[in-house]
Design a protein around this motif. Structure first.
Motif, short mmCIF file in Angstrom:
data_model
loop_
_atom_site.label_atom_id
_atom_site.label_comp_id
_atom_site.label_asym_id
_atom_site.label_seq_id
_atom_site.Cartn_x
_atom_site.Cartn_y
_atom_site.Cartn_z
N THR A 163 41.39 46.66 31.94
CA THR A 163 42.62 47.09 31.43
C THR A 163 43.32 47.68 32.96
O THR A 163 44.63 47.78 32.64
CB THR A 163 42.31 48.26 30.61
N SER A 164 42.73 47.91 33.84
CA SER A 164 43.36 48.58 35.11
C SER A 164 43.49 47.59 36.26
O SER A 164 44.59 47.70 36.90
CB SER A 164 42.82 49.90 35.39
N GLU A 165 42.42 46.69 36.08
CA GLU A 165 42.51 45.85 37.45
C GLU A 165 42.84 44.38 37.00
O GLU A 165 42.89 43.68 37.95
CB GLU A 165 41.13 45.93 38.19
N GLY A 166 42.81 44.21 35.91
CA GLY A 166 43.10 42.86 35.49
C GLY A 166 41.71 41.89 35.30
O GLY A 166 40.74 42.34 35.67
N LEU A 167 41.84 40.86 34.58
CA LEU A 167 40.57 39.99 34.32
C LEU A 167 40.21 39.09 35.63
O LEU A 167 41.17 38.59 36.32
CB LEU A 167 40.94 39.01 33.38
N LYS A 168 39.23 39.16 36.02
CA LYS A 168 38.45 38.51 37.26
C LYS A 168 37.35 37.49 36.85
O LYS A 168 36.52 38.21 36.48
CB LYS A 168 38.07 39.55 38.37
N LEU A 169 37.57 36.49 37.27
CA LEU A 169 36.60 35.38 36.81
C LEU A 169 36.14 34.62 37.86
O LEU A 169 36.86 34.40 38.88
CB LEU A 169 37.40 34.33 35.89
N ASP A 170 34.67 34.49 38.18
CA ASP A 170 34.06 33.85 39.07
C ASP A 170 33.88 32.46 38.53
O ASP A 170 33.19 32.18 37.51
CB ASP A 170 32.70 34.46 39.35
N LYS A 171 34.41 31.46 39.19
CA LYS A 171 34.35 30.02 38.67
C LYS A 171 32.91 29.42 38.49
O LYS A 171 32.66 28.77 37.63
CB LYS A 171 35.05 29.15 39.71
N GLN A 172 32.02 30.01 39.26
CA GLN A 172 30.66 29.63 39.01
C GLN A 172 29.88 30.13 38.04
O GLN A 172 29.22 29.70 36.89
CB GLN A 172 29.73 29.50 40.39
N ARG A 173 29.86 31.61 37.97
CA ARG A 173 29.32 32.50 36.95
C ARG A 173 29.83 32.43 35.66
O ARG A 173 29.14 32.74 34.68
CB ARG A 173 28.85 33.86 37.64
#
Length: 432
Positions: A163-173
């Motif tokens: 909610t504060s930093e946004g969605l962060k996705l690791d392409k591998q995990r």
């Protein structure tokens, strides 16, 4: 073109059918070939000697197709008029060792192809499709077009920072889809399942080119259904329009003065450097062989190429109502405003002034409006097969397309009238 014809949705309905039936580049070129066959085109093998006869012909190579129509009386130096496009779209592609899993979940190992908007692939019902290669070297298409896989998103309760930093996705995990339950990962399960689905004897598949796709069908959207939402519009929208235009020109009673061509390449989304990509020799080889099959010399080939024009048709960016500041302040392409002419002075697009005039003339003949697109000076500009085609073959090239939103999402958005307008402009261009 009358106002009623301009807003005829028959073409867009057919585009929706084409998109749904083309979950991979291999399916897209097979469907394009089927439509051209109905217009009288015939496949020619690259390993055979070619005849210099008139009529429609096409070459299939992997996820690429090059089709052309030689009118009666065409000489060996007759120039070409080419519609260029690409068949691939960003997605999740199956790795060589696909069977994986953890903690009681069975998963499929995937690699990221191109530059997809990763968040758009989360919590989607995904199918799997592509090409299977058998022991004897033959290939079979496969399409599991039902909910089979899913990339589950982490619940917000376990990641309050979203909610504060946004969605962060690791392409591998974070992007490996689940497709069942089980504590033991069994090598060969996925391919065995696809063999059974395709009716192939067990153990016959020794190679594969597989990818995931959303099984949600294309649909009209909006109060008045003036929008179209669907997958892989970048760039099957152009492949479909180019196929329709080539078939229309070949079937018309009046024959074109030039040789109309459709060239739909694979691997544009990762640089075009392959034997089926625009940076490979496929297009040049086909055009040269066509010249030589009609008794031409190298001089004829040079004359034909010098008079050739290519429209590189790919989707572009419509002005986004929530992010208008990301666009050039004086260039705001609108959906349902007609195709766009794409310009970049640093040659990320191949259009110049003479190319603009060429496209404007085609749109005028078709009674189709067109718009101009240029990037905001503070934003990087994407590119297409246009500059590659111009540089590799010395062919005058113009970059055009249809303005869309959500480019590289699993589900993109365009105006429902623009595909028809593009097809009409391409038809007028190929008629020349």
């Amino acid at each position: 073109m009358t106002e009623r014809a301009r807003f005829d949705r028959g073409h867009t309905d057919d585009l929706m059918t084409f998109l749904a039936a083309s979950p991979s580049p291999y399916h897209a070129v097979a469907n394009a070939a089927e439509r051209l066959e109905k217009a009288g085109f015939r496949q020619v093998a690259e390993t055979d000697a070619w005849e210099g006869t008139s009529g429609g012909k096409y070459v299939l190579r992997g996820g690429a197709i090059v089709a052309w129509y030689v009118p009666e009386g065409a000489g060996p130096h007759t120039p070409f008029r080419i519609v260029g496009a690409h068949t691939d779209s960003p997605n999740l592609r199956v790795k060589p060792l696909p069977d994986s899993g953890a903690h009681g979940w069975r998963q499929v190992a995937v690699e990221i192809y191109g530059g997809p908007l990763l968040n758009s692939w989360l919590d989607r019902d995904l199918g799997i499709a592509g090409r299977l290669t058998l022991r004897d070297g033959s290939t079979r298409l496969v399409n599991v077009d039902r909910p089979l896989l899913r990339v589950p998103q982490l619940a917000i309760h376990l990641d309050r920072s979203v909610t504060s930093e946004g969605l962060k996705l690791d392409k591998q995990r974070h992007m490996q889809p689940v497709w069942g339950l089980g504590h033991d990962v069994r090598d060969g399960d996925l391919i065995a399942f696809l063999e059974e689905t395709a009716g192939i004897p067990a153990g016959e598949v020794t190679g594969w080119d597989l990818m995931t796709h959303s099984v949600e069908p294309p649909a009209y959207l909006g109060r008045d259904r003036e929008l179209l939402a669907g997958p892989r519009m970048d760039n099957l929208l152009s492949v479909h329009a180019g196929t329709a235009a080539l078939a229309a020109v070949a079937s018309a009673s009046s024959k074109p003065a030039s040789i109309p061509v459709l060239a739909a390449f694979d691997h544009e989304e990762n640089g075009s450097q392959s034997d089926t990509g625009a940076d490979g020799p496929l297009l040049g080889t086909v055009l040269e062989r066509s010249v030589f099959a009609r008794g031409g010399t190298y001089e004829d080939r040079a004359r034909a190429f010098a008079g050739t024009v290519c429209l590189s048709s790919d989707t572009g960016h419509a002005v986004h109502p929530n992010y208008a500041e990301r666009h050039d302040p004086t260039h705001h392409p609108r959906v349902n405003g007609g195709p766009i002419l794409k310009v970049n002075v640093n040659n990320r697009y191949a259009t110049d002034g003479s190319g603009r005039a060429e496209f404007a003339a085609a749109c005028e003949r078709a009674d189709v409006p067109f718009q101009s697109f240029v990037s905001n000076n503070s934003m990087p500009c994407g590119t297409t097969i246009g500059p590659i085609t111009a540089a590799r073959h010395g062919i005058r090239t113009v970059d055009i397309g249809v303005a869309i939103l959500s480019m590289h999402s699993v589900r993109e958005l365009c105006g429902a009238d623009d595909p028809f307008l593009l097809a009409n402009a391409l038809t007028a261009f190929l008629e020349g």
